[in-house]
Design an enzyme around this catalytic site. Structure first.
Site, PDB file in Angstrom:
ATOM      1  CE  LYS A   1      -0.280   5.088  -1.736  1.00  0.00           C
ATOM      2  NZ  LYS A   1      -1.419   4.661  -2.486  1.00  0.00           N
TER       3      LYS A   1
ATOM      4  CG  HIS B   1      -5.683  -2.544   1.510  1.00  0.00           C
ATOM      5  ND1 HIS B   1      -5.044  -2.252   0.338  1.00  0.00           N
ATOM      6  CD2 HIS B   1      -5.121  -1.752   2.459  1.00  0.00           C
ATOM      7  CE1 HIS B   1      -4.150  -1.305   0.559  1.00  0.00           C
ATOM      8  NE2 HIS B   1      -4.169  -0.985   1.840  1.00  0.00           N
TER       9      HIS B   1
ATOM     10  CB  SER C   1      -0.958  -0.047   1.175  1.00  0.00           C
ATOM     11  OG  SER C   1      -2.053   0.760   0.881  1.00  0.00           O
TER      12      SER C   1
ATOM     13  CD1 TRP D   1      -8.104   2.878  -0.952  1.00  0.00           C
ATOM     14  CD2 TRP D   1      -9.918   3.981  -1.628  1.00  0.00           C
ATOM     15  NE1 TRP D   1      -7.991   4.174  -0.519  1.00  0.00           N
ATOM     16  CE2 TRP D   1      -9.084   4.875  -0.923  1.00  0.00           C
ATOM     17  CE3 TRP D   1     -11.133   4.464  -2.147  1.00  0.00           C
ATOM     18  CZ2 TRP D   1      -9.411   6.214  -0.716  1.00  0.00           C
ATOM     19  CZ3 TRP D   1     -11.448   5.810  -1.951  1.00  0.00           C
ATOM     20  CH2 TRP D   1     -10.598   6.652  -1.244  1.00  0.00           C
TER      21      TRP D   1
HETATM   22  C1  GTR Z   1      -5.336   4.303   2.448  1.00  0.00           C
HETATM   23  C2  GTR Z   1      -4.828   5.153   1.315  1.00  0.00           C
HETATM   24  C3  GTR Z   1      -4.155   4.297   0.300  1.00  0.00           C
HETATM   25  C4  GTR Z   1      -3.182   3.326   0.917  1.00  0.00           C
HETATM   26  C5  GTR Z   1      -3.695   2.730   2.220  1.00  0.00           C
HETATM   27  C6  GTR Z   1      -2.637   1.978   3.044  1.00  0.00           C
HETATM   28  O1  GTR Z   1      -6.027   5.019   3.402  1.00  0.00           O
HETATM   29  O2  GTR Z   1      -5.918   5.821   0.768  1.00  0.00           O
HETATM   30  O3  GTR Z   1      -3.531   5.098  -0.677  1.00  0.00           O
HETATM   31  O4  GTR Z   1      -1.965   3.907   1.101  1.00  0.00           O
HETATM   32  O5  GTR Z   1      -4.225   3.685   3.050  1.00  0.00           O
HETATM   33  O6  GTR Z   1      -1.475   2.391   3.106  1.00  0.00           O
HETATM   34  O7  GTR Z   1      -3.001   0.957   3.623  1.00  0.00           O
END
Ligand code: GTR
Length: 387
Positions: free
Chosen positions: A227, A365, A223, A314
């Site tokens: 990045k 996620h 996540s 998402w």
């Molecule tokens: C979320 C964010 C994502 C991602 C995620 C994470 O809130 O919108 O871009 O980075 O967190 O890191 O689990």
């Protein structure tokens, strides 16, 4: 009224493929003066530096490369950890610049009973520190160290807070203390850049550790960490491979699809991740001179593995796959075709035998054993063990 605004904002995130706007991706092979790049030297000398600068100036910020000193200290060592299977080292890496210094805390397990030096997986840990428990009293799928050790690789991790606290009010309190000028400029580095910078300093340390094959270090992130892993692989070509798990918007997914998280949303929720300049592209994706397929292309010819999860729309699974597809022309310049089919593979089917790997796992996620098992398969494919 407040509830109405909340609903309106929630609805602004699109999850309907039919509502993805028409878009044209910037051509990764076309230079700013309109020339088409046809070979490796032109990519490396002209277009790659140009694209890299566009990402720096508009999205991730500058990557300061100078410091005075890097030292390290092993603060804990257990030679027969994991029932004798691994050698644990906890290492504090200290980077000094002028009268300031920053500490990076590394947890590192190296497999015993295998030929050294060994390749290593390095996780940028954006979740709880207990995920990388050096005592192994707590075990977590997020960093299944035993599984990686059994496969003959070293496994390491640092926590993002050493690079930059993940907080809009305190992100300056990590390595940015060494580079205060970054805070004064609209293309200055922020948290995601700082995490990538930190991964590179760990790689500096690996070059000094005789048990680690520093030419085979694979950077992994989930996540927001995914990045940063991509940006680390782009900025630092010493990383042999990148694993970007559920990295979504401003990670491996195309921004122009506006599917799931958008640039406006990410800049609003996390104003401390990207440059001030990035805010110019809120609700204005078409104006971006890049899209995320070009970030993947900057890693060429090194392998990249990106993942998604079915319940994590998402992070836009399809947009992630399309990034890989659209990065292919640069890999082709290196005669490293990925042979990806235009449509993503079936759920839970991993693309391993390819320079660009991918899977979309069933579930939420997260970073799981399923993900890691496929990372190991991908590493085995690209770096087959001899003998
Ligand atoms: C979320 C964010 C994502 C991602 C995620 C994470 O809130 O919108 O871009 O980075 O967190 O890191 O689990």
């Amino acid at each position: 009224f407040a509830i109405f605004i909340l609903i309106a904002r929630a609805q602004a995130q699109n999850y309907d493929e039919a509502k993805v706007p028409a878009y044209t991706l910037p051509d990764v092979l076309k230079t700013s003066d309109g020339q088409l790049v046809k070979n490796k030297p032109d990519w490396e000398k002209k277009r790659r530096p140009e694209v890299l600068t566009l990402f720096e100036n508009n999205i991730y910020g500058q990557m300061p490369k100078t410091f005075d000193n890097l030292t390290y200290k092993v603060t804990n060592e257990v030679k027969d950890a994991m029932n004798g299977k691994a050698h644990l080292k906890e290492v504090t890496i200290t980077v000094t610049k002028g009268n300031k210094s920053a500490d990076i805390h590394l947890v590192l397990f190296t497999p015993n009973h295998v030929k050294k030096p060994v390749p290593a997986f390095l996780l940028i840990n954006n979740r709880g520190k207990e995920n990388t428990d050096p005592t192994r009293a707590t075990k977590s799928e997020f960093w299944p160290a035993e599984t990686v050790i059994e496969s003959g690789y070293a496994v390491a991790a640092f926590h993002v807070s050493d690079g930059a606290p993940d907080n809009k009010n305190t992100y300056q309190d990590g390595i940015l203390r060494l580079y205060p000028e970054q805070l004064e400029t609209d293309n200055g580095m922020k948290a995601i850049g700082a995490w990538a910078w930190t991964a590179s300093r760990v790689l500096d340390y690996f070059q000094k550790d005789k048990n680690i094959d520093a030419k085979k270090v694979f950077v992994v992130g989930h996540s927001r960490g995914g990045k940063a892993a991509l940006w680390a692989g782009v900025q630092d070509q010493r990383f042999a491979m990148v694993f970007s798990n559920c990295s979504g918007n401003t990670g491996a997914a195309l921004a122009r699809r506006r599917f799931g998280e958008t640039i406006t949303r990410i800049n609003t929720s996390f104003p401390h991740w990207f440059t001030n300049n990035y805010k110019k592209y809120n609700d204005n994706e078409a104006a971006l001179p890049v899209d995320q397929h070009m970030l993947i292309a900057l890693i060429a010819p090194r392998p990249v593995y990106a993942t998604n999860a079915t319940k994590d729309l998402w992070a836009d699974p399809k947009g992630t796959y399309l990034s890989l597809i659209n990065a292919q022309p640069v890999y082709a310049l290196y005669k490293k075709p990925s042979g990806l089919s235009p449509e993503p593979p079936a759920i839970n089917t991993a693309i391993i035998n390819s320079i660009l790997g991918y899977h979309n796992r069933e579930g939420i996620h997260n970073l799981t054993t399923f993900d890691w098992q496929n990372f190991i398969r991908f590493a085995n494919y690209h770096y087959p063990k001899k003998g």
